[in-house]
Design an enzyme around this catalytic site. Structure first.
Site, PDB file in Angstrom:
ATOM      1  N   ASP A  10      34.849  55.417  40.166  1.00 34.24           N
ATOM      2  CA  ASP A  10      34.710  54.052  40.676  1.00 34.24           C
ATOM      3  C   ASP A  10      35.520  53.148  39.749  1.00 34.24           C
ATOM      4  O   ASP A  10      35.876  53.536  38.636  1.00 34.24           O
ATOM      5  CB  ASP A  10      33.226  53.643  40.663  1.00 34.24           C
ATOM      6  CG  ASP A  10      33.002  52.235  41.230  1.00 34.24           C
ATOM      7  OD1 ASP A  10      33.846  51.749  42.003  1.00 34.24           O
ATOM      8  OD2 ASP A  10      31.981  51.608  40.879  1.00 34.24           O
ATOM      9  N   SER A  11      35.756  51.937  40.198  1.00 27.64           N
ATOM     10  CA  SER A  11      36.436  50.970  39.341  1.00 27.64           C
ATOM     11  C   SER A  11      35.565  50.628  38.129  1.00 27.64           C
ATOM     12  O   SER A  11      36.081  50.199  37.107  1.00 27.64           O
ATOM     13  CB  SER A  11      36.720  49.699  40.136  1.00 27.64           C
ATOM     14  OG  SER A  11      35.520  49.211  40.693  1.00 27.64           O
ATOM     15  N   TYR A  42      38.717  46.113  40.939  1.00 29.66           N
ATOM     16  CA  TYR A  42      39.818  46.512  41.811  1.00 29.66           C
ATOM     17  C   TYR A  42      39.880  45.564  43.028  1.00 29.66           C
ATOM     18  O   TYR A  42      40.918  45.457  43.664  1.00 29.66           O
ATOM     19  CB  TYR A  42      39.592  47.929  42.351  1.00 29.66           C
ATOM     20  CG  TYR A  42      39.884  49.063  41.399  1.00 29.66           C
ATOM     21  CD1 TYR A  42      40.127  48.866  40.041  1.00 29.66           C
ATOM     22  CD2 TYR A  42      39.907  50.369  41.877  1.00 29.66           C
ATOM     23  CE1 TYR A  42      40.374  49.942  39.194  1.00 29.66           C
ATOM     24  CE2 TYR A  42      40.164  51.452  41.040  1.00 29.66           C
ATOM     25  CZ  TYR A  42      40.391  51.232  39.702  1.00 29.66           C
ATOM     26  OH  TYR A  42      40.639  52.295  38.877  1.00 29.66           O
ATOM     27  N   GLY A  43      38.740  44.959  43.321  1.00 29.96           N
ATOM     28  CA  GLY A  43      38.576  44.212  44.574  1.00 29.96           C
ATOM     29  C   GLY A  43      39.528  43.066  44.805  1.00 29.96           C
ATOM     30  O   GLY A  43      39.712  42.622  45.932  1.00 29.96           O
ATOM     31  N   CYS A  73      33.974  54.216  45.328  1.00 30.25           N
ATOM     32  CA  CYS A  73      34.387  52.815  45.256  1.00 30.25           C
ATOM     33  C   CYS A  73      34.923  52.490  46.638  1.00 30.25           C
ATOM     34  O   CYS A  73      35.825  53.180  47.136  1.00 30.25           O
ATOM     35  CB  CYS A  73      35.485  52.668  44.206  1.00 30.25           C
ATOM     36  SG  CYS A  73      36.280  51.048  44.178  1.00 30.25           S
ATOM     37  N   ASN A  74      34.351  51.484  47.258  1.00 31.02           N
ATOM     38  CA  ASN A  74      34.794  51.138  48.610  1.00 31.02           C
ATOM     39  C   ASN A  74      36.241  50.676  48.627  1.00 31.02           C
ATOM     40  O   ASN A  74      37.004  51.001  49.533  1.00 31.02           O
ATOM     41  CB  ASN A  74      33.905  50.034  49.176  1.00 31.02           C
ATOM     42  CG  ASN A  74      32.534  50.547  49.531  1.00 31.02           C
ATOM     43  OD1 ASN A  74      32.258  50.854  50.677  1.00 31.02           O
ATOM     44  ND2 ASN A  74      31.658  50.661  48.546  1.00 31.02           N
ATOM     45  N   THR A  75      36.611  49.910  47.596  1.00 34.98           N
ATOM     46  CA  THR A  75      37.964  49.364  47.548  1.00 34.98           C
ATOM     47  C   THR A  75      38.993  50.497  47.454  1.00 34.98           C
ATOM     48  O   THR A  75      39.968  50.537  48.209  1.00 34.98           O
ATOM     49  CB  THR A  75      38.095  48.407  46.343  1.00 34.98           C
ATOM     50  OG1 THR A  75      36.991  47.501  46.367  1.00 34.98           O
ATOM     51  CG2 THR A  75      39.390  47.641  46.373  1.00 34.98           C
ATOM     52  N   GLU A 152      27.012  42.579  37.610  1.00 32.94           N
ATOM     53  CA  GLU A 152      27.341  43.021  36.242  1.00 32.94           C
ATOM     54  C   GLU A 152      26.525  42.226  35.212  1.00 32.94           C
ATOM     55  O   GLU A 152      26.109  42.756  34.194  1.00 32.94           O
ATOM     56  CB  GLU A 152      28.837  42.812  35.966  1.00 32.94           C
ATOM     57  CG  GLU A 152      29.748  43.666  36.818  1.00 32.94           C
ATOM     58  CD  GLU A 152      30.082  45.014  36.195  1.00 32.94           C
ATOM     59  OE1 GLU A 152      30.226  45.082  34.983  1.00 32.94           O
ATOM     60  OE2 GLU A 152      30.194  45.994  36.957  1.00 32.94           O
ATOM     61  N   CYS A 184      30.293  47.840  49.135  1.00 29.45           N
ATOM     62  CA  CYS A 184      30.716  47.791  47.735  1.00 29.45           C
ATOM     63  C   CYS A 184      29.603  48.456  46.937  1.00 29.45           C
ATOM     64  O   CYS A 184      28.420  48.202  47.191  1.00 29.45           O
ATOM     65  CB  CYS A 184      30.893  46.338  47.292  1.00 29.45           C
ATOM     66  SG  CYS A 184      31.204  46.163  45.527  1.00 29.45           S
ATOM     67  N   THR A 185      30.011  49.286  45.983  1.00 30.91           N
ATOM     68  CA  THR A 185      28.994  50.065  45.259  1.00 30.91           C
ATOM     69  C   THR A 185      28.105  49.204  44.357  1.00 30.91           C
ATOM     70  O   THR A 185      27.088  49.676  43.861  1.00 30.91           O
ATOM     71  CB  THR A 185      29.674  51.164  44.421  1.00 30.91           C
ATOM     72  OG1 THR A 185      30.758  50.582  43.699  1.00 30.91           O
ATOM     73  CG2 THR A 185      30.188  52.277  45.308  1.00 30.91           C
ATOM     74  N   HIS A 186      28.482  47.956  44.137  1.00 30.30           N
ATOM     75  CA  HIS A 186      27.619  47.076  43.341  1.00 30.30           C
ATOM     76  C   HIS A 186      26.461  46.502  44.159  1.00 30.30           C
ATOM     77  O   HIS A 186      25.440  46.112  43.617  1.00 30.30           O
ATOM     78  CB  HIS A 186      28.424  45.889  42.790  1.00 30.30           C
ATOM     79  CG  HIS A 186      29.184  46.212  41.545  1.00 30.30           C
ATOM     80  ND1 HIS A 186      30.265  47.052  41.537  1.00 30.30           N
ATOM     81  CD2 HIS A 186      29.020  45.779  40.268  1.00 30.30           C
ATOM     82  CE1 HIS A 186      30.738  47.130  40.312  1.00 30.30           C
ATOM     83  NE2 HIS A 186      30.010  46.372  39.517  1.00 30.30           N
TER      84      HIS A 186
HETATM   85  N1  DGL Z   1      33.308  49.274  43.017  1.00 23.97           N
HETATM   86  C1  DGL Z   1      34.047  48.366  43.832  1.00 23.97           C
HETATM   87  C2  DGL Z   1      33.822  48.631  45.300  1.00 23.97           C
HETATM   88  O1  DGL Z   1      32.980  49.393  45.674  1.00 23.97           O
HETATM   89  C3  DGL Z   1      33.669  46.949  43.527  1.00 23.97           C
HETATM   90  C4  DGL Z   1      34.085  46.438  42.203  1.00 23.97           C
HETATM   91  C5  DGL Z   1      35.550  46.080  42.094  1.00 23.97           C
HETATM   92  O2  DGL Z   1      35.983  45.047  42.628  1.00 23.97           O
HETATM   93  O3  DGL Z   1      36.247  46.850  41.471  1.00 23.97           O
HETATM   94  O4  DGL Z   1      34.495  48.076  46.113  1.00 23.97           O
END
Ligand code: DGL
Length: 266
Positions: A10-11, A42-43, A73-75, A152, A184-186
Site C-alpha cells: 500500500d502507499s 499516492y492519491g 491500495c485503491n489508488t 493518519e 480507499c484502504t484508510h
Molecule cells: N492507500 C490509498 C488508497 O487506498 C490511500 C492513501 C494515499 O493517498 O496514498 O487509495
C-alpha cells in the site's frame, strides 16, 4: 503447497486492514507487507509516478519470494494493476474488483456511491467496472482527499471530521444510494462516523474481506496454499520510519506490530 509469503503493498499503512483480513481467513499463511510511508499519499500523484512506485515495490516483494501480490491500495489498483500484472510472473490481485463485486451484490436499488482519493475517482475504475457488469447501475463518485490525513492523525470522530464528512457526503443525500464503496484502504477506520453521517440503511462496502476471500480461492485453485501447521508471520517493511508509526500501524491492524524494517526504495 507453498510456504512462501503473500506480498501485500500500500502507499502507507491502510493496507494493513487487508493484511489483517488475510491473516484472519488464512492463519497459516505468512505475509510480507510493504508500506510506502516515505511517498504517501499516492492519491494526489500522477498515474505515471504511481505506476513507477508500484513496479518498484512489486520487484521488492518478488525478491522476498512473494507467491502472490496483493495491491492493497485503491489508488495503485486503479492505476497500476495492469502494469504490475504484466511485470511479474506471480498472480497479482487489486482491491477494486472484489469491492465492485461486493457492491453489486449488496445494492438493491442499483444506486451505488463510491468514495476514494482524487486519483482513484479520476480514474473512473470503480464506475467503469460497475457499469461494465451491469449498465443499469447508477454510480455517484466523490473524492475525499482530507480523509487520509484525518485517519493518519487518528481524528476518526469529532466535530471537524464530522463537518468534513458532511460536506463530502452531501452529493449522496439526494441520490438515494443504498450502497457506499469505501474506495480507499484508510476509510474502514471511519466506518462508525460514516454510518452516523449517512442513512443507517446504507451498506458500507470495505474490500478487505472480499480480497481475502479472493486470495483464499486463488491459492486453493493454484495449489499455492501453505502446508504449515504453524501460524504465519507478518513482516512489515516501510520506506520511512516516523514517530507515529507504531500507533498508526496498530490502529489499522487492531493488534501489535513487531517485525518492522525500514527500507529505502528511492
Ligand atoms: N492507500 C490509498 C488508497 O487506498 C490511500 C492513501 C494515499 O493517498 O496514498 O487509495
Amino acid at each position: 503447497m507453498n510456504t512462501n509469503p503473500i506480498g501485500i503493498f500500500d502507499s502507507g499503512l491502510g493496507g494493513l486492514t487487508v493484511a489483517k483480513a488475510i491473516q484472519k481467513l488464512l492463519p497459516h499463511e505468512s505475509v510480507i507487507y510493504f508500506g510506502d510511508t516515505a511517498r504517501l499519499p499516492y492519491g494526489n500523484k500522477s498515474p505515471k509516478i504511481i505506476k513507477k512506485y508500484s513496479l518498484q515495490i512489486a520487484d521488492f516483494l518478488i525478491s522476498k519470494g512473494a507467491k502472490i501480490i496483493v495491491i492493497a491500495c485503491n489508488t495503485a489498483s486503479a492505476l497500476a494493476l495492469n502494469e504490475v500484472q504484466k511485470h511479474v510472473r506471480v498472480p497479482v490481485v487489486g482491491v477494486i474488483d472484489p469491492g465492485v463485486k461486493a457492491a453489486i451484490h449488496a445494492t438493491r436499488n442499483k444506486h451505488i456511491g463510491v468514495i476514494g482519493t482524487v486519483a482513484t475517482i479520476r480514474s473512473k475504475e470503480y464506475e467503469n467496472r460497475i457499469k461494465a457488469t451491469d449498465h443499469t447501475m447508477t454510480v455517484i463518485s466523490q473524492p475525499c482527499p482530507l480523509f487520509v490525513p484525518l485517519v493518519e492523525e487518528g481524528w476518526l470522530d469529532g466535530s471537524i471530521t464530522k463537518a468534513i464528512a458532511n460536506i463530502y457526503l452531501e452529493p449522496f443525500k439526494t441520490e438515494n444510494i443504498d450502497t457506499l464503496v469505501l474506495g480507499c484502504t484508510h476509510y474502514p477506520l471511519l466506518k462508525p462516523l460514516l454510518i452516523s453521517q449517512t442513512n443507517q440503511k446504507i451498506v458500507l462496502v470495505d474490500s478487505a474481506e472480499p480480497v481475502a476471500e479472493k486470495i483464499f480461492g486463488m491459492l486453493k485453485t493454484s495449489k499455492l496454499q501453505s502446508n504449515s501447521h504453524k501460524n504465519g508471520t507478518l513482516s512489515c517493511y516501510i520506506s520511512d520510519f516516523f514517530s507515529q508509526f507504531k500507533t498508526i500501524a496498530e490502529r489499522f491492524l487492531e493488534g501489535p506490530i513487531a517485525d518492522v524494517t525500514t527500507l529505502d526504495l528511492l
